[in-house]
Design an enzyme around this catalytic site. Structure first.
Site, short mmCIF file in Angstrom:
data_model
loop_
_atom_site.label_atom_id
_atom_site.label_comp_id
_atom_site.label_asym_id
_atom_site.label_seq_id
_atom_site.Cartn_x
_atom_site.Cartn_y
_atom_site.Cartn_z
N HIS A 1 6.45 -14.19 58.87
CA HIS A 1 6.89 -13.97 57.47
C HIS A 1 6.37 -12.61 57.02
O HIS A 1 5.19 -12.45 56.73
CB HIS A 1 6.36 -15.07 56.54
CG HIS A 1 6.83 -14.92 55.13
ND1 HIS A 1 7.39 -15.95 54.42
CD2 HIS A 1 6.84 -13.87 54.28
CE1 HIS A 1 7.73 -15.53 53.21
NE2 HIS A 1 7.38 -14.26 53.10
N HIS B 1 7.38 -8.74 54.88
CA HIS B 1 8.25 -7.86 54.08
C HIS B 1 8.09 -6.43 54.57
O HIS B 1 7.01 -5.85 54.44
CB HIS B 1 7.90 -7.97 52.59
CG HIS B 1 8.08 -9.35 52.07
ND1 HIS B 1 9.27 -9.78 51.52
CD2 HIS B 1 7.25 -10.43 52.06
CE1 HIS B 1 9.15 -11.06 51.18
NE2 HIS B 1 7.94 -11.48 51.50
N LYS C 1 17.18 -17.87 54.28
CA LYS C 1 16.04 -17.97 53.39
C LYS C 1 16.45 -18.51 52.03
O LYS C 1 17.38 -17.99 51.40
CB LYS C 1 15.46 -16.55 53.22
CG LYS C 1 14.33 -16.45 52.23
CD LYS C 1 13.01 -16.92 52.82
CE LYS C 1 11.97 -17.07 51.74
NZ LYS C 1 10.70 -16.46 52.07
N HIS D 1 11.03 -20.47 50.07
CA HIS D 1 10.01 -20.14 49.06
C HIS D 1 9.91 -21.36 48.17
O HIS D 1 10.80 -21.61 47.35
CB HIS D 1 10.39 -18.88 48.26
CG HIS D 1 9.36 -18.56 47.22
ND1 HIS D 1 8.45 -17.54 47.36
CD2 HIS D 1 9.04 -19.17 46.06
CE1 HIS D 1 7.63 -17.52 46.33
NE2 HIS D 1 7.98 -18.51 45.51
N HIS E 1 4.41 -19.62 53.24
CA HIS E 1 3.18 -19.34 52.47
C HIS E 1 2.71 -20.53 51.65
O HIS E 1 2.72 -20.50 50.43
CB HIS E 1 3.34 -18.09 51.60
CG HIS E 1 4.61 -18.02 50.78
ND1 HIS E 1 5.05 -19.03 49.98
CD2 HIS E 1 5.53 -17.04 50.65
CE1 HIS E 1 6.17 -18.67 49.39
NE2 HIS E 1 6.49 -17.47 49.80
N ASP F 1 3.11 -12.70 55.04
CA ASP F 1 3.71 -12.40 53.74
C ASP F 1 3.22 -11.05 53.21
O ASP F 1 3.16 -10.84 52.00
CB ASP F 1 3.42 -13.51 52.72
CG ASP F 1 4.38 -13.45 51.54
OD1 ASP F 1 5.39 -12.74 51.63
OD2 ASP F 1 4.10 -14.12 50.53
#
Ligand code: OTD
Ligand code: ZN
Ligand code: ZN
Length: 350
Positions: free
Chosen positions: A14, A16, A100, A137, A175, A248
């Site tokens: 995970h 970004h 996602k 999420h 997360h 994350d």
């Protein structure tokens, strides 16, 4: 006292990586530590089609030195209007691992996300058929729900019904930040797993709010109280294959964090493994780090485990106060502070 930890090359499930100048600035930071990563699609505009995700994959590769060996995987951003055929298109792409689910408004750049889970039931059914993974999420956006309870309520209201309705759908609760999240994943069928970030394993909400407000510890889902941190840590070190590494890491420029309405996200990439090692070490469980970082995620995603090794050494060093570059300045997690572990050999090139 144990001085070194030898690990099979790990993956970040995970991450970004952003786009444009920021991508060029941060991609190598993660590629230095990890062999593969699941890159998140919450770009501006979001990656709502497989084709966009694959073009992004190429931009990630182009931002790294040739022969780097880092392999990005993608998750496609679900909206209320994701066309059904997109699922079969995704299933044909080995680098697309799933879709996602961002509840609209739950986190950074989630405005185009899903407004009601019932809107995507046909998509979830098709994903179940094609064995694609749903990355979630897991927070409600209901303004009536306290921000510290949003994960727990999402599990009760949304996730438990989805698991019951789609028993073969593989799901990753991303997360996880609460005891309830850990309990849910533990108690759910084999189809359900969860990722854990370094910041949620190391810190509770005091870190964010004691002695002044610390924007670089602000992320979503927000840090929770100590009992939750302990539940997460015990899940991470349990050896249970349902729990695995997903940093994350979510870089924002300094001026977008240190402002009157700062962005959520911790830039943990520069020392992600070292931070996990610190958490496992504090719990006396360094022997459990390798499976968490290098095996469980690959196994869940049905990808081969990496070959090659890396070594972490017990050695103090100071995290730079910021990472400068083409896009600007990014303040990393633990900026200017001492770290106790250091990655001493980097992933070998394939
Ligand atoms: N959380 N920041 C971001 C994403 C994550 O929810 C997440 O996955 C981001 O900036 O993209 C954050 O705090
Ligand atoms: Zn998220
Ligand atoms: Zn994220």
């Amino acid at each position: 006292m144990q001085q070194t930890v030898h690990l099979t090359r790990p993956d970040d499930w995970h991450l970004h990586l952003r786009d444009g100048a920021l991508l060029r600035q941060v991609a190598a930071v993660s590629a230095r530590q990890f062999s593969r990563a699941l890159a998140m699609p919450n770009l501006k505009p979001p990656l709502i089609r497989v084709e966009q995700a694959l073009a992004y994959r190429q931009r990630i590769l182009d931002s790294l030195p040739r022969g780097n060996g880092f392999s990005p995987y993608l998750s496609v951003y679900l909206t209320d209007k994701t066309p059904l055929q997109e699922v079969s298109v995704a299933a044909e792409c080995p680098y697309v691992l799933g879709f996602k689910l961002y509840p609209a408004g739950a986190t950074t750049h989630s405005g185009a996300g899903v407004t009601g889970l019932d809107k995507i039931y046909p998509i979830l059914e098709a994903m179940e058929e094609h064995d694609l993974v749903l990355q979630v999420h897991g927070e409600v956006t209901d303004p009536e729900i306290d921000i510290f309870d949003r994960e727990k309520v999402f599990i009760e209201r949304e996730l438990i019904p989805v698991v019951a309705r789609f028993p073969r759908l593989r799901i990753v609760l991303e997360h996880i930040t609460t005891q309830e999240g850990v309990d849910f994943v533990r108690g759910a069928p084999e189809t359900v797993a969860g990722t854990l970030t370094p910041q949620h394993l190391l810190y509770n909400r005091n870190m964010l709010l004691t002695g002044g407000i610390r924007p670089h510890y602000y992320c979503l889902p927000v840090l929770k109280r100590e009992t939750h941190r302990q539940a997460l840590l015990s899940a991470a070190i349990s050896g249970n294959p349902k729990f695995f590494l997903g940093t994350d890491s979510a870089p924002h420029l300094r001026q977008h964090k240190e402002t009157d309405c700062g962005c959520a996200g911790c830039f943990s990439a520069p020392a992600a493994l070292e931070l996990y090692a610190e958490a496992f070490d504090q719990a006396g469980a360094l022997d459990k780090l390798e499976a968490f970082a290098s095996f469980h995620g690959a196994d869940f995603y049905r990808l081969p485990r990496n070959s090659g090794k890396i070594v972490l050494r017990r050695s103090e060093w100071t995290m730079p106060t910021s990472y400068g570059g083409e896009a600007g300045e990014i303040v990393p997690l633990r900026a200017g502070e001492t770290l106790r572990w250091r990655l001493s050999s980097y992933p070998e090139k394939p």
